[in-house]
Design an enzyme around this catalytic site. Sequence first.
Site, PDB file in Angstrom:
ATOM      1  CB  VAL A  17      39.765 -15.848 -39.227  1.00  0.00           C
ATOM      2  CG1 VAL A  17      38.536 -17.240 -38.509  1.00  0.00           C
ATOM      3  CG2 VAL A  17      38.990 -14.519 -39.343  1.00  0.00           C
TER       4      VAL A  17
ATOM      5  CD  GLU B 291      52.410 -16.461 -29.046  1.00  0.00           C
ATOM      6  OE1 GLU B 291      53.107 -15.538 -28.276  1.00  0.00           O
ATOM      7  OE2 GLU B 291      52.342 -15.994 -29.705  1.00  0.00           O
TER       8      GLU B 291
ATOM      9  CG  ASP C 260      43.249 -15.980 -31.539  1.00  0.00           C
ATOM     10  OD1 ASP C 260      44.200 -15.348 -32.074  1.00  0.00           O
ATOM     11  OD2 ASP C 260      43.434 -17.503 -31.990  1.00  0.00           O
TER      12      ASP C 260
ATOM     13  CE  LYS D 198      43.081 -16.382 -34.597  1.00  0.00           C
ATOM     14  NZ  LYS D 198      42.611 -17.854 -34.208  1.00  0.00           N
TER      15      LYS D 198
ATOM     16  N   GLY E 206      50.656 -21.045 -38.561  1.00  0.00           N
ATOM     17  CA  GLY E 206      51.940 -21.186 -38.958  1.00  0.00           C
ATOM     18  C   GLY E 206      52.231 -20.887 -40.512  1.00  0.00           C
TER      19      GLY E 206
HETATM   20  N1  LIG Z   1      52.013 -17.320 -36.251  1.00  0.00           N
HETATM   21  C1  LIG Z   1      50.805 -17.606 -37.356  1.00  0.00           C
HETATM   22  O1  LIG Z   1      50.624 -18.424 -37.214  1.00  0.00           O
HETATM   23  C2  LIG Z   1      49.650 -16.230 -37.042  1.00  0.00           C
HETATM   24  C3  LIG Z   1      48.607 -17.442 -37.932  1.00  0.00           C
HETATM   25  C4  LIG Z   1      47.191 -16.177 -38.596  1.00  0.00           C
HETATM   26  C5  LIG Z   1      47.142 -14.911 -38.394  1.00  0.00           C
HETATM   27  N2  LIG Z   1      48.836 -14.673 -37.432  1.00  0.00           N
HETATM   28  C6  LIG Z   1      48.602 -12.728 -37.129  1.00  0.00           C
HETATM   29  O2  LIG Z   1      50.066 -12.670 -38.605  1.00  0.00           O
HETATM   30  C7  LIG Z   1      50.534 -11.648 -37.903  1.00  0.00           C
HETATM   31  C8  LIG Z   1      52.203 -11.519 -38.096  1.00  0.00           C
HETATM   32  O3  LIG Z   1      52.492 -13.018 -36.695  1.00  0.00           O
HETATM   33  P1  LIG Z   1      54.110 -13.787 -36.673  1.00  0.00           P
HETATM   34  O4  LIG Z   1      52.994 -15.435 -36.044  1.00  0.00           O
HETATM   35  O5  LIG Z   1      53.890 -13.740 -37.894  1.00  0.00           O
HETATM   36  O6  LIG Z   1      54.432 -12.662 -36.189  1.00  0.00           O
HETATM   37  P2  LIG Z   1      56.462 -12.328 -34.967  1.00  0.00           P
HETATM   38  O7  LIG Z   1      56.605 -13.562 -36.112  1.00  0.00           O
HETATM   39  O8  LIG Z   1      56.495 -12.089 -33.581  1.00  0.00           O
HETATM   40  O9  LIG Z   1      56.507 -11.800 -36.375  1.00  0.00           O
HETATM   41  C9  LIG Z   1      56.179 -10.084 -35.987  1.00  0.00           C
HETATM   42  C10 LIG Z   1      57.452  -9.015 -37.211  1.00  0.00           C
HETATM   43  O10 LIG Z   1      56.524  -8.241 -37.139  1.00  0.00           O
HETATM   44  C11 LIG Z   1      58.616  -7.440 -36.207  1.00  0.00           C
HETATM   45  N3  LIG Z   1      57.754  -6.153 -36.030  1.00  0.00           N
HETATM   46  C12 LIG Z   1      56.855  -6.716 -34.624  1.00  0.00           C
HETATM   47  N4  LIG Z   1      56.904  -4.438 -34.159  1.00  0.00           N
HETATM   48  C13 LIG Z   1      57.764  -4.177 -34.772  1.00  0.00           C
HETATM   49  C14 LIG Z   1      58.062  -2.966 -34.804  1.00  0.00           C
HETATM   50  N5  LIG Z   1      57.372  -2.437 -33.928  1.00  0.00           N
HETATM   51  N6  LIG Z   1      58.229  -2.355 -35.525  1.00  0.00           N
HETATM   52  C15 LIG Z   1      59.166  -2.914 -36.677  1.00  0.00           C
HETATM   53  N7  LIG Z   1      59.048  -4.403 -36.896  1.00  0.00           N
HETATM   54  C16 LIG Z   1      58.233  -5.135 -35.817  1.00  0.00           C
HETATM   55  C17 LIG Z   1      59.162  -8.264 -36.159  1.00  0.00           C
HETATM   56  O11 LIG Z   1      60.261  -7.957 -35.976  1.00  0.00           O
HETATM   57  P3  LIG Z   1      62.316  -8.505 -35.837  1.00  0.00           P
HETATM   58  O12 LIG Z   1      61.990 -10.454 -36.816  1.00  0.00           O
HETATM   59  O13 LIG Z   1      62.494  -7.894 -36.092  1.00  0.00           O
HETATM   60  O14 LIG Z   1      61.438  -8.459 -34.076  1.00  0.00           O
HETATM   61  C18 LIG Z   1      58.864  -9.820 -36.689  1.00  0.00           C
HETATM   62  O15 LIG Z   1      59.676  -9.542 -38.114  1.00  0.00           O
HETATM   63  C19 LIG Z   1      49.301 -11.283 -36.453  1.00  0.00           C
HETATM   64  O16 LIG Z   1      48.910 -10.275 -36.719  1.00  0.00           O
HETATM   65  C20 LIG Z   1      49.121 -12.444 -36.206  1.00  0.00           C
HETATM   66  O17 LIG Z   1      47.997 -12.356 -35.432  1.00  0.00           O
HETATM   67  C21 LIG Z   1      49.716 -15.023 -37.433  1.00  0.00           C
END
Ligand SMILES: NC(=O)c1ccc[n+]([C@@H]2O[C@H](COP(=O)([O-])OP(=O)(O)OC[C@H]3O[C@@H](n4cnc5c(N)ncnc54)[C@H](OP(=O)(O)O)[C@@H]3O)[C@@H](O)[C@H]2O)c1
Length: 431
Positions: free
Chosen positions: A134, A192, A203, A207, A304
């Site tokens: 969050v 997205e 979302d 949170k 981020g």
């Molecule tokens: N982005 C933000 O700013 C943010 C902020 C707060 C919280 N979050 C949370 O943090 C988490 C990650 O977010 P993100 O933005 O970093 O996501 P992301 O960029 O889509 O990264 C997901 C990662 O997980 C891997 N992955 C996904 N599905 C998979 C599977 N079935 N088997 C193996 N590997 C898998 C992907 O592999 P590949 O690289 O090989 O595709 C990638 O490395 C989520 O829960 C999100 O809600 C994100």
Amino acid sequence: VNTKEIGIGLLGVGTVGGGVARVLLEKGEVLAGQTGCRLVLRKALVRDLGRARSVSLSPDLLTLKPEEVIERPDVDVVVELMGGEGLALKCMESALAHGKHLVTANKEVMAKHGPSLLALAQKNGVEVRYEGSVGGGIPLIAPFQRDLVANEISAIHSILNGTTNYILTRMADDGMDFSVALQQAQDRGYAEADPTYDIEGIDAKFKLSILASLAFRSWVNPKDVFSEGISRLEAKDFRYAREFGYAIKLLAIAKKSGDFVEARVHPVLIADDSLLAQVRGVFNAVQVEGDLVGRIILFGRGAGAQPTASAVMADIVAVSRNIMYRIKPAGLLPMVGKLKMKPMSEVESRYYLRLNVFDQPGVLAQIATVLGSNRISISQVIQKETDEALQSAEIVIMTHVAREEAMQRALVGLGSLGVVRKINNFVRVEM
Ligand SMILES: NC(=O)c1ccc[n+]([C@@H]2O[C@H](COP(=O)([O-])OP(=O)(O)OC[C@H]3O[C@@H](n4cnc5c(N)ncnc54)[C@H](OP(=O)(O)O)[C@@H]3O)[C@@H](O)[C@H]2O)c1
């Protein structure tokens, strides 16, 4: 010199996972000083071994098999950063069952399955931490678990989704229509390709469920959180709201009174000069009312790679310190309360209504009658644009406090009045 090593296993090396891997590799010395041990990345799960990443990791660190991370004997802490519900939940359960500490930023899993994961962790003598789930880099979970524990918390008013706050800021400042502002958010990488989770308030609902559960020490199931998105808003609503002294924000609101909790995410009119109205662009903010502390507000970047890595690293360091100094996992989240959820129909609010009506005498009287028969009284009315050719006018009404169910009945009644051409919008008013 710190010789003890704590093994870190990463599940996901995407936006956040890449940021965390980078900090682990680049800030080794500083972190060793903080924890009294060396944090060593042992293995990382990805979906595509060949994908270009924001951090360069030796190929032998990467794997396609979750068990090669989770079940490695030299991995002490599993850090889940892949997102989604299915596989992530399975991996998290498996990690805990294997006696690994768990750090995650997964709001969906923590909102829906937090209590069962925490129970599983307790059974296995390990910790679950989720500061990154969050508000990105804003410290939120720890303040509720630690700094505010002596307070009876009565209300949370929060902006928990940067994408929607960016869109609303553009609509308010530049008079942009929703679809144009959304496109701009996508072009800038704030939204997205499929923005449904953000713009429909889903979302923010996850949170809010996490924060409300912590604040009220009783699990708030996301299924019981009312949510409504921002796509109904038009640039006009921002102009009119401003004339009444309000801004429009997508707020995540939770309140407790007696044994009841209300939790809801929807657009609201809030006073233009309130602190939350000043939160612009992709920033997040959480305002909390506690009986001892009064009102506090936590503000910062809600997403981020780096801000979220900041939160995830704090959890990794906290867990590692506890391992180092053999501190038994504390029950960090007593979600044992049995508060009841107040249904949305019983929530009370003031309302902003924008109606398109036939421009003829007696219209307002008919509208007031429908509202009055539902015990809703009008506080202000302004007549906006008139269209002589169509003989129509737009009127904006602000009501006094009314119950949601009464307002829903009134909307049906207004919709069937011959003099009302269209109910253009209605928005709840808060604070
Ligand atoms: N982005 C933000 O700013 C943010 C902020 C707060 C919280 N979050 C949370 O943090 C988490 C990650 O977010 P993100 O933005 O970093 O996501 P992301 O960029 O889509 O990264 C997901 C990662 O997980 C891997 N992955 C996904 N599905 C998979 C599977 N079935 N088997 C193996 N590997 C898998 C992907 O592999 P590949 O690289 O090989 O595709 C990638 O490395 C989520 O829960 C999100 O809600 C994100």
